[in-house]
Design a protein around this motif. Structure first.
Motif: not given
Length: 306
Positions: A111-125
């Protein structure tokens, strides 16, 4: 006047998603620092106390994010965090282009990776900021905070950690690193409780009062808060006002075991703790504080329940 000066000093728009015992206390600390606070909780009534102190209660996590520069989340598990972040009207939907999501929840590495990658795909911090401490520590602002993420975002978030904790530890540039540190240290808490339960029980069987053993323990070599705080709960049999129930302990230990499997590291003591927690649930103790594990050791030793 103090509140006015603080607001001028910080002038930040902060959001908080998840108002359980920990989130409630942390959000209140931020509000009392003079920040503008927007909150959301699935059970609306949990926001009433903060609303009375000036917080704005949003209708969704997305609305929290739209109104905030930085959004904290403190939710129960993977499922609730995933939904509140990436579900309909989730944090990611409303997060500003320059916004930052700081997740404080104890989560699986997946889940930690999903948060990291999901925000990254949206160019979010995104930053992980896991905390050590029970609700009273959150109320006092004396948590320990383990953070990981991009350096510029950690610098940006740093002023907000001061009212929440007594010390901040940087675990690395990958947010997932903070999550594994938290799972690891939680496991050490549970295994220390098991150690104390076994020690108290074997001495009790010989006629030594566990309270005496506790006093010797914390006034000699074993002076850490985990020994003092949890040990006191155990010798005073304070099982029924849980800061963290057995079910939460089982969730954490299972995630730690999964992390060990992922990294190819055998964790035999963690397997013992998983089985101990399952036994406590089978005995009807699922919603009692996890220090009730002591009673499972005592029962196996033939002692009467207290």
């Amino acid at each position: 006047m103090r509140g006015v000066r603080q607001k001028r000093r910080y002038g930040m728009e902060i959001g908080f998603v998840g108002l359980g015992a920990m989130g409630q206390a942390m959000a209140r600390r931020l509000l009392e620092e003079g920040h503008s606070l927007t909150v959301w909780n699935r059970t609306r009534s949990k926001a009433d106390g903060l609303a009375a102190k000036g917080a704005y209660v949003a209708q969704s996590p997305a609305e929290v994010a739209r109104r905030s520069e930085i959004v904290f989340s403190m939710l129960f598990d993977d499922e609730t965090t995933e939904y509140a972040t990436f579900g309909p009207q989730g944090i990611a939907e409303g997060l500003r282009a320059d916004g930052l999501h700081i997740c404080c929840s104890t989560l699986s590495l997946a889940q930690a990776r999903r948060l990291r990658d999901g925000h990254g795909e949206r160019e979010q911090n995104y930053v992980s900021a896991n905390v050590l401490g029970r609700p009273p520590a959150a109320e006092e602002g004396s948590l320990f905070i383990i953070v990981a993420g991009a350096v510029d975002q950690l610098v940006r978030a740093k002023p907000l950690f001061a009212p929440l904790g007594q010390r901040v530890f940087e675990a690395g540039a990958d947010p997932v690193q903070a999550n594994l540190v938290k799972l690891s240290l939680n496991f050490m808490i549970y295994s220390t409780i098991e150690q104390m339960a076994e020690v108290f029980t074997v001495n009790e069987k010989l006629g030594t009062d566990p309270q005496l053993l506790f006093e010797i323990m914390i006034n000699s070599f074993y002076t850490a808060p985990v020994h003092k705080n949890y040990g006191r709960l155990m010798v005073e049999q304070k099982y029924d006002h849980p800061g963290a129930p057995v079910t939460l302990g089982l969730k954490d230990v299972k995630m730690f075991l999964d992390a060990g499997g992922e990294q190819g590291v055998a964790l035999p003591f963690a397997s013992v703790m998983r089985d101990r927690l399952i036994s406590a649930i089978s005995a009807g103790d699922s919603e009692r504080d996890f220090v009730v594990l002591q009673e499972r050791v005592r029962q196996e030793a033939g002692l009467k329940p207290r």
